[in-house]
Design a protein around this motif. Structure first.
Motif, PDB file in Angstrom:
ATOM      1  N   GLU A 222     -11.981 -33.240 -22.257  1.00 53.21           N
ATOM      2  CA  GLU A 222     -11.762 -33.431 -20.821  1.00 53.21           C
ATOM      3  C   GLU A 222     -10.600 -32.584 -20.292  1.00 53.21           C
ATOM      4  O   GLU A 222     -10.656 -32.079 -19.174  1.00 53.21           O
ATOM      5  N   GLU A 223      -9.548 -32.449 -21.065  1.00 52.63           N
ATOM      6  CA  GLU A 223      -8.401 -31.655 -20.639  1.00 52.63           C
ATOM      7  C   GLU A 223      -7.687 -31.114 -21.865  1.00 52.63           C
ATOM      8  O   GLU A 223      -7.804 -31.666 -22.958  1.00 52.63           O
ATOM      9  N   PRO A 224      -6.921 -30.029 -21.703  1.00 53.14           N
ATOM     10  CA  PRO A 224      -6.214 -29.453 -22.846  1.00 53.14           C
ATOM     11  C   PRO A 224      -5.001 -30.293 -23.228  1.00 53.14           C
ATOM     12  O   PRO A 224      -4.681 -31.295 -22.576  1.00 53.14           O
ATOM     13  N   LEU A 225      -4.331 -29.882 -24.272  1.00 58.58           N
ATOM     14  CA  LEU A 225      -3.109 -30.564 -24.705  1.00 58.58           C
ATOM     15  C   LEU A 225      -1.915 -30.147 -23.852  1.00 58.58           C
ATOM     16  O   LEU A 225      -1.039 -30.958 -23.563  1.00 58.58           O
ATOM     17  N   VAL A 226      -1.889 -28.846 -23.501  1.00 58.78           N
ATOM     18  CA  VAL A 226      -0.746 -28.295 -22.762  1.00 58.78           C
ATOM     19  C   VAL A 226      -1.255 -27.413 -21.628  1.00 58.78           C
ATOM     20  O   VAL A 226      -2.401 -26.955 -21.640  1.00 58.78           O
ATOM     21  N   LEU A 227      -0.374 -27.173 -20.666  1.00 61.44           N
ATOM     22  CA  LEU A 227      -0.705 -26.315 -19.526  1.00 61.44           C
ATOM     23  C   LEU A 227      -0.010 -24.961 -19.600  1.00 61.44           C
ATOM     24  O   LEU A 227      -0.211 -24.124 -18.727  1.00 61.44           O
ATOM     25  N   ASN A 228       0.786 -24.740 -20.631  1.00 60.37           N
ATOM     26  CA  ASN A 228       1.455 -23.442 -20.790  1.00 60.37           C
ATOM     27  C   ASN A 228       0.425 -22.341 -20.974  1.00 60.37           C
ATOM     28  O   ASN A 228      -0.541 -22.512 -21.725  1.00 60.37           O
ATOM     29  N   PRO A 229       0.613 -21.186 -20.315  1.00 57.74           N
ATOM     30  CA  PRO A 229      -0.313 -20.073 -20.534  1.00 57.74           C
ATOM     31  C   PRO A 229      -0.178 -19.512 -21.947  1.00 57.74           C
ATOM     32  O   PRO A 229       0.895 -19.591 -22.563  1.00 57.74           O
ATOM     33  N   ASP A 230      -1.255 -18.955 -22.461  1.00 60.64           N
ATOM     34  CA  ASP A 230      -1.254 -18.417 -23.828  1.00 60.64           C
ATOM     35  C   ASP A 230      -0.297 -17.241 -23.989  1.00 60.64           C
ATOM     36  O   ASP A 230       0.076 -16.899 -25.113  1.00 60.64           O
ATOM     37  N   GLU A 231       0.089 -16.619 -22.879  1.00 60.92           N
ATOM     38  CA  GLU A 231       0.998 -15.467 -22.954  1.00 60.92           C
ATOM     39  C   GLU A 231       2.420 -15.886 -23.328  1.00 60.92           C
ATOM     40  O   GLU A 231       3.204 -15.061 -23.813  1.00 60.92           O
ATOM     41  N   GLU A 232       2.763 -17.150 -23.113  1.00 59.75           N
ATOM     42  CA  GLU A 232       4.081 -17.652 -23.499  1.00 59.75           C
ATOM     43  C   GLU A 232       4.090 -17.948 -24.996  1.00 59.75           C
ATOM     44  O   GLU A 232       3.304 -18.769 -25.466  1.00 59.75           O
TER      45      GLU A 232
END
Length: 320
Positions: A222-232
């Motif tokens: 339903e939703e990911p674990l984190v919202l940080n972009p993969d570029e970080e």
């Protein structure tokens, strides 16, 4: 649904079901989208989705083919989609129990070929010898026997999630050597490098490690674990190279699950003193890795509700 940290057969079954129901819902959505353009393809997508909803459980390779089907459908190549869906369905239901395969041996050809197309070098594996297959299969049995005797809940959860174990070595000259791997697109598959696991205790730890990654995959439909972009990118407790926050989260949670398994075994009086000491030392290292990862997650992680709940459950166990 509240996430419970401790492993269990029920958690494994629920996770496996979530993955199949999620696939069913996606196929049904695709069927609705394509219906005005290709009624027969739409009907086949509805039918396959309905079978999954009704309890059909499919092998890892069929799951991976879904991830090729979607972009092909988006491109508008409906004829190719029909062929891909037919191939996906032709594999039928997954076999019961666990299958142990090895790169370079009969029965692993299609899976090995599919993995070799992935851009992740970790999934490009070299063959193992006949003797290695024989010896490591026996060692895996010993590892599961050790879990059945002393951590049966972990053994039951792993069996509910992992249905295909593929043995392989890193490719000659590979920049990255792996000891184990899993991939969300190959639900039910766990890959192991026999070079890195020499005892039943080591087998238990790597199974706890890799199955915990799969467990997280199944919790994040339903939703990911984190919202940080993969570029970080951030320092990882389990990898020498910087990793995205999602990878840090995985490594942190996995470390807690490994500590759980090793601490349970360290308390088994019937194990040899050497094995109990090894388990205790591994658990201490896993706890250190958890603390390292958690500090990074706390400092930089933008957790979703799902991610926050799962990490809180792991931390509650660690600090109990």
């Amino acid at each position: 649904m509240t996430f419970v940290f401790a492993p269990s057969a029920e958690l494994g079954r629920q996770t496996d079901s979530r993955m199949h129901i999620g696939l069913s819902e996606s196929l049904t959505y695709l069927g609705q989208a394509v219906q005005p353009h290709d009624f027969d393809l739409s009907a086949d997508l509805f039918d396959f989705g309905g079978q999954l909803q009704a309890g059909l459980r499919i092998p890892a390779l069929s799951f991976s083919e879904y991830y090729s089907l979607v972009p092909t459908l988006q491109s508008g190549d409906l004829a190719q989609c029909r062929a891909m869906l037919a191939q996906m369905r032709s594999r039928g239901a997954r076999q019961s129990g666990q299958i142990i395969r090895a790169v370079g041996h009969p029965g692993a050809e299609a899976l090995t070929h599919s993995l070799s197309q992935d851009p992740d070098e970790l999934l490009h594996m070299a063959a193992v010898s006949d003797q290695t297959l024989t010896d490591f299969t026996a060692l895996l049995r010993e590892g599961f026997g050790l879990m059945d005797a002393h951590v049966p809940d972990l053994a039951a959860e792993i069996r509910a999630i992992v249905h295909d174990i593929l043995l392989g070595h890193a490719q000659p000259g590979s920049k990255v050597e792996f000891d184990g791997a899993s991939h969300y697109q190959y639900w039910g598959l766990l890959m192991l490098n026999p070079k890195h696991h020499k005892t039943p205790l080591a087998v238990v730890e790597v199974l706890a490690h890799e199955s915990a990654h799969s467990l997280l995959f199944g919790q994040t439909i339903e939703e990911p674990l984190v919202l940080n972009p993969d570029e970080e990118l951030f320092t990882s407790p389990l990898r020498p190279d910087p990793r995205p926050m999602d990878g840090i989260f995985h490594a942190t949670f996995v470390s807690a699950r490994m500590a759980w398994a090793m601490e349970q075994l360290a308390d088994v009086a019937t194990l040899s003193p050497a094995d109990r000491q090894q388990a205790a030392e591994a658990a201490a290292k896993d706890r250190q890795n958890f603390a390292s990862g958690l500090s990074t997650v706390r400092a930089h992680g933008r957790l979703t509700q799902t991610g926050a709940q799962i990490m809180a459950a792991a931390e509650d166990w660690i600090t109990r």
